[in-house]
Design an enzyme around this catalytic site. Structure first.
Site, PDB file in Angstrom:
ATOM      1  N   ASP A   1      -4.642   2.149  -4.268  1.00 51.18           N
ATOM      2  CA  ASP A   1      -3.092   2.640  -3.944  1.00 51.18           C
ATOM      3  C   ASP A   1      -2.679   1.098  -3.369  1.00 51.18           C
ATOM      4  O   ASP A   1      -1.357   1.068  -2.933  1.00 51.18           O
ATOM      5  CB  ASP A   1      -2.990   3.796  -3.189  1.00 51.18           C
TER       6      ASP A   1
ATOM      7  N   ASP B   1      -1.262   9.888  -9.515  1.00 51.28           N
ATOM      8  CA  ASP B   1      -0.991   8.997 -10.640  1.00 51.28           C
ATOM      9  C   ASP B   1       0.751   8.764 -10.785  1.00 51.28           C
ATOM     10  O   ASP B   1       0.866   7.511 -10.960  1.00 51.28           O
ATOM     11  CB  ASP B   1      -1.519   9.483 -11.687  1.00 51.28           C
TER      12      ASP B   1
ATOM     13  N   ASP C   1       0.737  -1.171   0.195  1.00 54.39           N
ATOM     14  CA  ASP C   1       0.035   0.027   0.145  1.00 54.39           C
ATOM     15  C   ASP C   1       0.901   1.284   0.141  1.00 54.39           C
ATOM     16  O   ASP C   1       1.683   1.194   0.955  1.00 54.39           O
ATOM     17  CB  ASP C   1      -0.894  -0.025   1.285  1.00 54.39           C
TER      18      ASP C   1
ATOM     19  N   ASN D   1      -2.508  13.067  -3.091  1.00 56.90           N
ATOM     20  CA  ASN D   1      -3.520  13.498  -4.105  1.00 56.90           C
ATOM     21  C   ASN D   1      -3.998  15.004  -3.575  1.00 56.90           C
ATOM     22  O   ASN D   1      -4.036  16.190  -4.564  1.00 56.90           O
ATOM     23  CB  ASN D   1      -4.573  12.625  -4.158  1.00 56.90           C
TER      24      ASN D   1
END
Length: 149
Positions: free
Chosen positions: A69, A43, A26, A34
């Site tokens: 993620d 991204d 993770d 973000n």
């Protein structure tokens, strides 16, 4: 593809007794990346983690994005000691990785990992669940670490 690869590894384990492990990986603080740097940089962070994990693993291993993620890595011919070492290698390599945001700020990356060895007769969903629970222990223990069985 990852589900198919996991089922294949489990079938080979049942027939040939070739042990394998599963890493649930993770990306730490993905929401913060973000929110602070924008989705395009989020991204790019995911792409960089994928690239780093691919380079950290062996050619016989399989890694792919599992969702959001999270990534899965299926690692073949594995025992508990080497599974831990591989998980820690992935963490170290990602920790050395950073990207530069669109506005020039550095974005430092880290991952939390849960690693479990498959058991004979175990269903893929059970293995994923065990490794996922171990990954959440890594998150609880402060992130940027591995928890193995």
């Amino acid at each position: 593809y990852m589900e198919m690869s996991l089922h294949t590894a489990a079938s080979e384990f049942e027939v040939h007794k070739d042990p394998f492990g599963l890493l649930v990986v993770d990306l730490d603080k993905f929401k913060e990346i973000n929110d602070s740097f924008g989705h395009s940089n989020g991204d790019r962070a995911l792409q960089e983690v994928a690239h780093t994990l691919s380079g950290a693993l062996r050619p016989t291993d399989t890694v792919g994005r599992w969702g959001g993620d999270e990534f899965l890595a299926i690692v073949r011919n594995m025992d508990g000691i080497n599974l831990r070492m591989l998980a820690e290698r992935c963490i170290a390599l990602v920790r050395e990785t950073s990207i530069t945001s669109d506005d020039g700020r550095p974005i430092h990356l880290s991952i939390s990992v849960g690693a479990a060895l498959s058991h004979l007769g175990e269903k893929a969903t059970s293995l994923i669940h065990r490794a996922d629970e171990l990954m959440y222990k890594s998150k609880t223990n402060g992130r940027c670490c591995a928890t193995t069985e």
